[in-house]
Design a protein around this motif. Structure first.
Motif, PDB file in Angstrom:
ATOM      1  N   ILE A   1       0.803  -1.216   0.000  1.00  0.00           N
ATOM      2  CA  ILE A   1       0.000   0.000   0.000  1.00  0.00           C
ATOM      3  C   ILE A   1       0.843   1.276   0.000  1.00  0.00           C
ATOM      4  O   ILE A   1       0.295   2.376   0.084  1.00  0.00           O
ATOM      5  CB  ILE A   1      -0.976   0.018   1.195  1.00  0.00           C
ATOM      6  N   VAL A   2       2.190   1.139  -0.137  1.00  0.00           N
ATOM      7  CA  VAL A   2       3.042   2.327  -0.243  1.00  0.00           C
ATOM      8  C   VAL A   2       4.058   2.072  -1.353  1.00  0.00           C
ATOM      9  O   VAL A   2       5.254   1.922  -1.106  1.00  0.00           O
ATOM     10  CB  VAL A   2       3.766   2.645   1.088  1.00  0.00           C
ATOM     11  N   SER A   3       3.564   2.032  -2.594  1.00  0.00           N
ATOM     12  CA  SER A   3       4.413   1.643  -3.720  1.00  0.00           C
ATOM     13  C   SER A   3       4.362   2.584  -4.908  1.00  0.00           C
ATOM     14  O   SER A   3       5.282   2.586  -5.726  1.00  0.00           O
ATOM     15  CB  SER A   3       4.016   0.233  -4.213  1.00  0.00           C
ATOM     16  N   THR A   4       3.304   3.380  -5.030  1.00  0.00           N
ATOM     17  CA  THR A   4       3.089   4.198  -6.209  1.00  0.00           C
ATOM     18  C   THR A   4       2.712   5.623  -5.824  1.00  0.00           C
ATOM     19  O   THR A   4       2.456   5.928  -4.644  1.00  0.00           O
ATOM     20  CB  THR A   4       1.949   3.617  -7.063  1.00  0.00           C
ATOM     21  N   GLU A   5       2.646   6.491  -6.829  1.00  0.00           N
ATOM     22  CA  GLU A   5       2.238   7.874  -6.584  1.00  0.00           C
ATOM     23  C   GLU A   5       0.831   7.925  -5.995  1.00  0.00           C
ATOM     24  O   GLU A   5       0.547   8.709  -5.079  1.00  0.00           O
ATOM     25  CB  GLU A   5       2.300   8.663  -7.892  1.00  0.00           C
ATOM     26  N   GLU A   6      -0.054   7.101  -6.508  1.00  0.00           N
ATOM     27  CA  GLU A   6      -1.419   7.045  -5.979  1.00  0.00           C
ATOM     28  C   GLU A   6      -1.423   6.631  -4.511  1.00  0.00           C
ATOM     29  O   GLU A   6      -2.161   7.187  -3.690  1.00  0.00           O
ATOM     30  CB  GLU A   6      -2.258   6.061  -6.798  1.00  0.00           C
TER      31      GLU A   6
ATOM     32  N   SER B   1      14.406   6.399  -3.478  1.00  0.00           N
ATOM     33  CA  SER B   1      14.409   6.242  -4.937  1.00  0.00           C
ATOM     34  C   SER B   1      14.563   4.783  -5.349  1.00  0.00           C
ATOM     35  O   SER B   1      14.028   4.363  -6.374  1.00  0.00           O
ATOM     36  CB  SER B   1      15.523   7.089  -5.552  1.00  0.00           C
ATOM     37  N   GLY B   2      15.291   4.004  -4.545  1.00  0.00           N
ATOM     38  CA  GLY B   2      15.498   2.610  -4.905  1.00  0.00           C
ATOM     39  C   GLY B   2      14.276   1.748  -4.708  1.00  0.00           C
ATOM     40  O   GLY B   2      14.106   0.743  -5.410  1.00  0.00           O
ATOM     41  N   SER B   3      13.422   2.099  -3.755  1.00  0.00           N
ATOM     42  CA  SER B   3      12.204   1.312  -3.531  1.00  0.00           C
ATOM     43  C   SER B   3      11.128   1.629  -4.561  1.00  0.00           C
ATOM     44  O   SER B   3      10.384   0.743  -4.976  1.00  0.00           O
ATOM     45  CB  SER B   3      11.674   1.570  -2.122  1.00  0.00           C
ATOM     46  N   PHE B   4      11.037   2.882  -4.984  1.00  0.00           N
ATOM     47  CA  PHE B   4      10.073   3.231  -6.031  1.00  0.00           C
ATOM     48  C   PHE B   4      10.576   2.836  -7.419  1.00  0.00           C
ATOM     49  O   PHE B   4       9.788   2.640  -8.341  1.00  0.00           O
ATOM     50  CB  PHE B   4       9.801   4.744  -6.013  1.00  0.00           C
ATOM     51  N   GLY B   5      11.889   2.719  -7.578  1.00  0.00           N
ATOM     52  CA  GLY B   5      12.504   2.550  -8.886  1.00  0.00           C
ATOM     53  C   GLY B   5      12.133   1.318  -9.680  1.00  0.00           C
ATOM     54  O   GLY B   5      12.101   1.379 -10.918  1.00  0.00           O
ATOM     55  N   PRO B   6      11.870   0.151  -9.061  1.00  0.00           N
ATOM     56  CA  PRO B   6      11.567  -1.035  -9.864  1.00  0.00           C
ATOM     57  C   PRO B   6      10.304  -0.939 -10.718  1.00  0.00           C
ATOM     58  O   PRO B   6      10.125  -1.716 -11.657  1.00  0.00           O
ATOM     59  CB  PRO B   6      11.424  -2.143  -8.806  1.00  0.00           C
ATOM     60  N   ILE B   7       9.398   0.005 -10.403  1.00  0.00           N
ATOM     61  CA  ILE B   7       8.180   0.182 -11.202  1.00  0.00           C
ATOM     62  C   ILE B   7       8.444   1.253 -12.257  1.00  0.00           C
ATOM     63  O   ILE B   7       8.593   2.431 -11.927  1.00  0.00           O
ATOM     64  CB  ILE B   7       6.985   0.596 -10.313  1.00  0.00           C
ATOM     65  N   PRO B   8       8.497   0.887 -13.541  1.00  0.00           N
ATOM     66  CA  PRO B   8       8.815   1.874 -14.582  1.00  0.00           C
ATOM     67  C   PRO B   8       7.838   3.040 -14.618  1.00  0.00           C
ATOM     68  O   PRO B   8       8.214   4.157 -15.002  1.00  0.00           O
ATOM     69  CB  PRO B   8       8.760   1.062 -15.879  1.00  0.00           C
ATOM     70  N   GLU B   9       6.591   2.796 -14.237  1.00  0.00           N
ATOM     71  CA  GLU B   9       5.575   3.846 -14.300  1.00  0.00           C
ATOM     72  C   GLU B   9       5.764   4.917 -13.218  1.00  0.00           C
ATOM     73  O   GLU B   9       5.155   5.996 -13.298  1.00  0.00           O
ATOM     74  CB  GLU B   9       4.174   3.234 -14.172  1.00  0.00           C
TER      75      GLU B   9
ATOM     76  N   VAL C   1      18.354   1.451  -9.082  1.00  0.00           N
ATOM     77  CA  VAL C   1      18.197   0.049  -9.471  1.00  0.00           C
ATOM     78  C   VAL C   1      18.317  -0.062 -10.983  1.00  0.00           C
ATOM     79  O   VAL C   1      17.988   0.879 -11.719  1.00  0.00           O
ATOM     80  CB  VAL C   1      16.844  -0.531  -9.012  1.00  0.00           C
ATOM     81  N   GLN C   2      18.789  -1.204 -11.414  1.00  0.00           N
ATOM     82  CA  GLN C   2      18.793  -1.537 -12.835  1.00  0.00           C
ATOM     83  C   GLN C   2      17.641  -2.492 -13.084  1.00  0.00           C
ATOM     84  O   GLN C   2      17.659  -3.640 -12.628  1.00  0.00           O
ATOM     85  CB  GLN C   2      20.109  -2.186 -13.253  1.00  0.00           C
ATOM     86  N   ARG C   3      16.608  -1.998 -13.763  1.00  0.00           N
ATOM     87  CA  ARG C   3      15.474  -2.853 -14.081  1.00  0.00           C
ATOM     88  C   ARG C   3      15.865  -3.829 -15.195  1.00  0.00           C
ATOM     89  O   ARG C   3      16.472  -3.438 -16.193  1.00  0.00           O
ATOM     90  CB  ARG C   3      14.273  -2.018 -14.509  1.00  0.00           C
ATOM     91  N   LEU C   4      15.460  -5.087 -15.021  1.00  0.00           N
ATOM     92  CA  LEU C   4      15.791  -6.132 -15.990  1.00  0.00           C
ATOM     93  C   LEU C   4      14.562  -6.671 -16.704  1.00  0.00           C
ATOM     94  O   LEU C   4      14.683  -7.551 -17.547  1.00  0.00           O
ATOM     95  CB  LEU C   4      16.520  -7.283 -15.281  1.00  0.00           C
ATOM     96  N   GLY C   5      13.390  -6.135 -16.385  1.00  0.00           N
ATOM     97  CA  GLY C   5      12.146  -6.608 -16.996  1.00  0.00           C
ATOM     98  C   GLY C   5      11.455  -7.633 -16.123  1.00  0.00           C
ATOM     99  O   GLY C   5      12.099  -8.368 -15.351  1.00  0.00           O
TER     100      GLY C   5
END
Length: 410
Positions: A252-257, A277-285, A307-311
């Protein structure tokens, strides 16, 4: 507008930390993010304990800038057992911290486990090691070790295939180590959880969906925010890590919404954020600079890492100025927020940050296994130096631009 530098900090796990306060001071930090990790979750932090820890930090020439963290007992998140007692202890702990002039407190509302990784020593091309989250490997944990019902539904066919291959490729000792890596990486302490313990905790959440967990969070905030206001303490909720559901549990604490919802639960300046920044970073949106701009006035502490996102939800922790994170844009947005605060006379205009995590590298690779993964000295010192240089470049570029404009006006 001037863009002042943020206050530089290191995380310090207390007297037993292999990274000493002297090391931290030599790295250039002026303060620490620290906590009383010896106190069990839910128990009261006394003024005597707080004063003793603060004195140790200040004797080393540093400041206890931010508490990270005053952790929540699971009963508070589930509203079971002695949760009312634990909330009262939390409120009194905040009052005691404020009375000892420690004014920023980080916490999180992640169910069951804290941050989760599947590999604590992922080797990069340059030979350094970092933290890594791989969904297929976590699927192996869920399906073959935790044996959670319906876990397969949360993964793709390819992830399930890779999970089977990964599981079958491990021997018994490797499986034991993998289990420990996943379920017993709590900041500053070892809980000693077993798989059975995790199953029991998950069972308590069977009837707690996303809406119910948010309801519990709101009740918690309604209880503690008045105490924080009285204490003069600013709260900073840490985002979920990773920022998507695991083990069938809601996040419940992952996105802008999510952030907008949390801040609206109790609309008080002390109900704020730890911008990680690292906790929010894995979500590209997640548009991190835009999130800083939108919620900047409610940011009370900052963690900076990339973070380096790998897909497909996989990521590893990159060097601080590399990876998928636009660290320049994030730092520029935060420094602008500081400038706005200072210009309007806010007493809390100066934000404290720390380099979050760091690669195990150089001489640290030769040392015994670190008790707090991600928190070796040299990798974080590199991160702090890089971030300091970036911040100085941003500040000077604005100053120089203002001088040029002033010269042209003449």
């Amino acid at each position: 507008m001037t863009l002042p530098m943020m206050q530089e900090n290191f995380r310090w796990y207390g007297p037993n930390d292999t990274v000493s306060l002297s090391d931290i001071r030599q790295a250039g930090a002026s303060g620490v993010f620290s906590a009383l990790h010896q106190i069990p979750y839910g128990e009261l932090w006394t003024r005597e304990d707080i004063r003793e820890r603060k004195a140790i930090i200040e004797a080393a020439g540093l400041k206890w800038t931010v508490v990270e963290s005053v952790p929540l007992h699971e009963d508070i998140k589930t509203q079971t057992g002695d949760y009312k007692k634990y909330i009262e202890n939390y409120k009194q702990s905040l009052l005691n911290l404020g009375a000892e002039d420690v004014k920023v407190v980080i916490y999180n509302f992640m169910p069951v486990l804290d941050w989760v990784r599947t590999d604590l020593t992922y080797k990069l091309e340059d030979g350094s090691e970092c933290l890594y989250f791989n969904k297929a490997r976590f699927a192996a944990f869920e399906i073959y070790m935790l044996k959670r019902e319906e876990a397969e539904a949360d993964y793709t066919a390819r992830q399930l295939e890779d999970a089977k291959t990964f599981w079958e490729g491990m021997n018994d000792a490797e499986r034991v180590a993998f289990e420990r890596n996943v379920i017993d990486v709590f900041p500053g302490c070892k809980m000693g959880f077993t798989i059975e313990d995790v199953r029991r905790m998950l069972a308590v959440y069977e009837d707690i969906d996303r809406a119910k967990l948010k309801e519990h969070f709101k009740l918690f905030l309604k209880e503690i925010v008045p105490a924080a206001e009285e204490a003069g303490v600013r709260l900073a909720v840490h985002p979920d890590d990773p920022p998507y559901p695991i083990m069938g549990l809601p996040r419940i604490v992952s996105t802008e919404e999510d952030l907008a919802d949390v801040l609206a639960m109790v609309d008080s300046p002390v109900n704020g954020l730890c911008f990680c920044s690292g906790s929010f970073g894995p979500i590209p949106e997640n548009d991190l600079p835009a999130m800083v701009e939108r919620f900047g006035s409610r940011i009370n502490a900052v963690h900076l890492r990339s973070v380096q996102r790998l897909g497909n939800g996989d990521f590893y922790e990159a060097n601080h100025l590399e990876g998928s994170t636009d660290m320049y844009a994030i730092m520029l947005a935060i420094m602008k927020e500081q400038g706005r605060r200072k210009a309007t006379g806010r007493m809390d205009w100066e934000l404290s940050f720390r380099p979050d995590h760091g690669h195990t590298m150089m001489d640290d690779l030769k040392k015994p296994v670190v008790a707090n993964p991600g928190y070796t000295c040299i990798g974080r010192m590199r991160g702090l130096a890089e971030l300091r240089g970036l911040g100085m470049g941003i500040m000077r570029s604005v100053v120089d631009a203002d001088l040029v404009c002033a010269s042209k006006r003449k």
